[in-house]
Design an enzyme around this catalytic site. Structure first.
Site, short mmCIF file in Angstrom:
data_model
loop_
_atom_site.label_atom_id
_atom_site.label_comp_id
_atom_site.label_asym_id
_atom_site.label_seq_id
_atom_site.Cartn_x
_atom_site.Cartn_y
_atom_site.Cartn_z
NE ARG A 32 -16.78 -0.05 -6.25
CZ ARG A 32 -17.27 0.89 -5.75
NH1 ARG A 32 -16.82 2.16 -6.15
NH2 ARG A 32 -18.13 1.21 -4.67
CE LYS A 51 -9.89 -1.99 0.97
NZ LYS A 51 -9.15 -1.17 -0.16
CB SER A 56 -17.03 0.31 -1.04
OG SER A 56 -18.03 1.23 -0.72
CG LEU A 57 -15.25 -4.62 1.35
CD1 LEU A 57 -13.93 -5.59 1.37
CD2 LEU A 57 -16.58 -5.53 1.50
CB CYS A 90 24.22 25.98 -12.70
SG CYS A 90 23.58 24.47 -13.57
CB CYS A 100 26.61 25.15 -16.95
SG CYS A 100 25.41 26.34 -16.28
#
Length: 659
Positions: free
Chosen positions: A135, A114, A83-84, A401, A404
């Site tokens: 990886r 990236k 990884s960086l 509701c 309904c």
């Protein structure tokens, strides 16, 4: 059709499909419709199924997914996939340049976006893809070759037959694909992916490649790991070569001779991020010369020749225009903020879920307020806070509701507000989608579009109606032919054999998920016994609280639900469990399975342990009692050794089962 004719036709079809794919995916110039393309693909699939010996490693039919796998084999990376180091300011980028120049002179840098996805390795021998792997920890990953093959931008055969080449790429989910997947998940009331990266990772590691093929994944190749037969001296040169070979490389890569120019390109990429059809979380600065990289070396964690610049999340202020409320499968009312459109992370945003009344009350959100909106994970819009109150009262969810007009209810201790009417029209489609979904009755081909057609035709008013359908009715739907209708009828018939646990989950009892449904099936053994279960019996089960128990009892007290279950049983749907608990040998014990066992499949070992009262976990911890290890057992076995956990072979497990 004889074998010779089939071979000639298969070759012709492959050439046609590859040609049309190149026009569509590489030149953005489609020559035929999706329907015509699919017909060619299915014709080739039919030939390869009839003559398996004609299936080749580079056949485009791999794009639609092969057979499901029970496990992923481990792959040891010859070249570490590291990884960086992250940096967050111009000063840190300049500091990186200073460290580089202490070792090498006049470095050339390559700056590229990236991509926020899942890093993978692709290996080719004599130009043909032979392996794709994740990886993992950088040293050991998982073999996901069959899933990798379903990604249409991954070349199955290179444009030059190089003896061996390994490349590193980033599998990602385009924004359009992500939004489509999330919309389907929300429609099914499944937990949606948090961001495209999670979606890509989850999709690539599916045991069934057919599911991966449906997720619309893509890939950018950004590094040459190793190559035979070709000499390469720099990173930009390697990307140019990879593009020639047929790879889709980083969307932009610019070589610069000063760190100031690198910083300018970082800013330019940041300004362009909204134009990309995929998610990026930064820009990468790399030393171009491979020889200079060798001189710079690496720390224990990161290479010293590259850094990743991370962009901060973007937030904007807008005006809340309205709050819309939808009714979910369980009757829960979900509020959504509708605001003046704004540009965030490259897309126009005008809506964000407000979750529930407690969320609205906590932030004191009112229609007309100026609100702060951002994209969680740079993709899912969310309301962060109120920037300026307009003076209107805090929004309140409706008392009735919206579908309904039944008076809504809110149970004590619950955040959600519900419509109690089980015949509410808004709940029907979501109930049907849930019932037919893979984790429930798994009716392959019974997707939202088909269900909507069946409902609109007036043939389906409840899940039980699905089993009364005829092949002629299904075939008459738009985009459905005789073969599709036949396949769907077979899928309906197959679903009748599901274990009781899947049927219980499919019923959509509030708070009853897959795990709870499996425990109920194991504890009661049949739908009949479960339907008469008392609160006392249910709360006596491990992990069952009063709320879940009451939901189960209330569900079976409803006459409509009882009629539904009777109809399902009459249609031939299995109402008995095949996984009834047969003993308590492993009561209170937690097992972890790792590696490939000699005779038992992973799910068979799991069912055996659970039938004797044990639990199977996916990870090793201090609470684990036993680890059952087979061939190629990996990090789980190592961790078990470190924690001093008892390790069993399959033979030892079977011996314990007989005691």
């Amino acid at each position: 059709m004889d074998l010779i004719t089939a071979r000639e036709l298969a070759q012709k079809l492959r050439e046609q499909i590859n040609y049309y794919s190149e026009l569509y995916y590489e030149k953005d110039d489609p020559a035929i419709s999706d329907y015509e393309f699919d017909k060619l693909m299915h014709q080739l699939i039919d030939i390869e199924e009839e003559y398996p010996e004609l299936l080749t490693p580079d056949s485009p039919t791999h794009r639609v997914g092969g057979r499901a796998s029970n496990s992923f084999e481990q792959v040891e990376h010859v070249v570490q996939m590291g990884s960086l180091q992250d940096v967050f300011s111009d000063e840190e980028v300049v500091d990186f340049d200073r460290r580089v120049r202490e070792v090498v002179s006049d470095p050339i840098y390559v700056v590229e976006p990236k991509i926020d996805g899942l890093s993978v390795s692709l290996e080719y021998r004599d130009g043909v893809l032979v392996r794709g792997s994740t990886r993992g920890d950088g040293f050991v990953g998982e073999d996901v070759t069959e899933n990798i093959r379903t990604i249409r931008s991954v070349p199955l055969r290179l444009k030059r037959d190089i003896p061996f080449v390994e490349v590193r790429g980033e599998v990602y989910m385009p924004v359009a694909s992500f939004e489509k997947v999330v919309a389907q998940q929300e429609l099914k009331e499944e937990k949606p992916f948090k961001n495209p990266r999670n979606a890509a990772a989850g999709s690539l590691r599916q045991k069934n490649p057919k599911i991966t093929a449906q997720r619309g994944l893509d890939i950018f190749v950004f590094n040459l790991q190793q190559i035979e037969g070709v000499q390469v001296s720099g990173h930009k040169e390697s990307l140019d070569l990879l593009k020639e070979l047929g790879f889709q490389v980083s969307p932009s890569y610019l070589a610069v001779d000063t760190i100031e120019k690198a910083i300018e390109e970082i800013r330019a990429i940041g300004q362009r991020r909204g134009e990309y059809s995929f998610d990026i979380d930064g820009a990468v600065v790399k030393v171009d010369s491979l020889a200079q990289r060798e001189m710079l070396g690496a720390t224990a964690k990161f290479p010293k020749w590259a850094v990743a610049f991370k962009y901060p999340p973007e937030e904007k202020i807008t005006t809340l225009l309205d709050v819309e409320v939808k009714v979910g499968r369980t009757g829960a009312l979900t509020p959504t903020a509708v605001f003046e459109p704004i540009q965030l992370a490259g897309t126009t945003v005008s809506r964000a879920v407000l979750h529930n009344q407690d969320f609205i009350d906590e932030k004191q959100i009112a229609v007309g307020d100026k609100i702060i909106v951002r994209k969680a994970g740079d993709i899912i819009p969310e309301v962060v806070a109120v920037a300026e109150h307009c003076g209107n009262p805090t929004y309140q969810l409706p008392e009735y509701c919206p579908s309904c007009h039944t008076k809504v209810v809110r149970e004590e201790g619950e955040a959600a507000i519900y419509c109690p009417n089980i015949e509410c029209p808004a709940q029907l489609m979501r109930n049907l989608i849930h019932f037919a979904s893979r984790n429930a009755m798994d009716i392959d081909g019974m997707g939202p579009a088909v269900l909507e057609g069946l409902v609109n035709a007036g043939w389906v008013h409840s899940p039980a109606d699905l089993y009364d359908l005829t092949e002629e009715q299904i075939a008459s739907l738009e985009r459905m032919g005789k073969k599709s209708a036949s396949n769907l009828m077979n899928a309906l018939e197959k679903s009748k054999q599901n274990d009781l646990s899947k049927v219980i989950f499919a019923l959509g009892i509030p708070e009853v998920g897959e795990k709870t449904a499996a425990e109920l099936a194991s504890a009661f053994g049949s739908m009949e016994k479960l339907s008469w279960a008392t609160l006392e019996q249910l709360t006596a089960l491990d992990g069952f609280g009063e709320v879940v128990a009451q939901n189960i009892v209330s569900f079976f007290l409803e006459e409509r639900n009882r009629v539904q279950i009777e109809r399902l049983a009459k249609a031939g749907v299995n109402m008995e469990s095949t996984k009834v608990k047969t003993g308590d040998t492993f009561e209170g014990k937690t097992f972890v399975l790792t590696g490939t066992l000699p005779t038992l499949k992973r799910n068979e070992a799991k069912e055996l342990i659970e039938s004797l009262g044990g639990k199977v976990s996916s990870s090793v911890s201090k609470k684990t009692d036993y680890v059952v290890a087979g061939e190629e057992a990996g990090s789980k076995l190592t961790k078990a050794d470190e924690l001093g956990i008892t390790i069993l072979t399959e033979e030892q497990l079977l011996q314990m089962c007989q005691k």
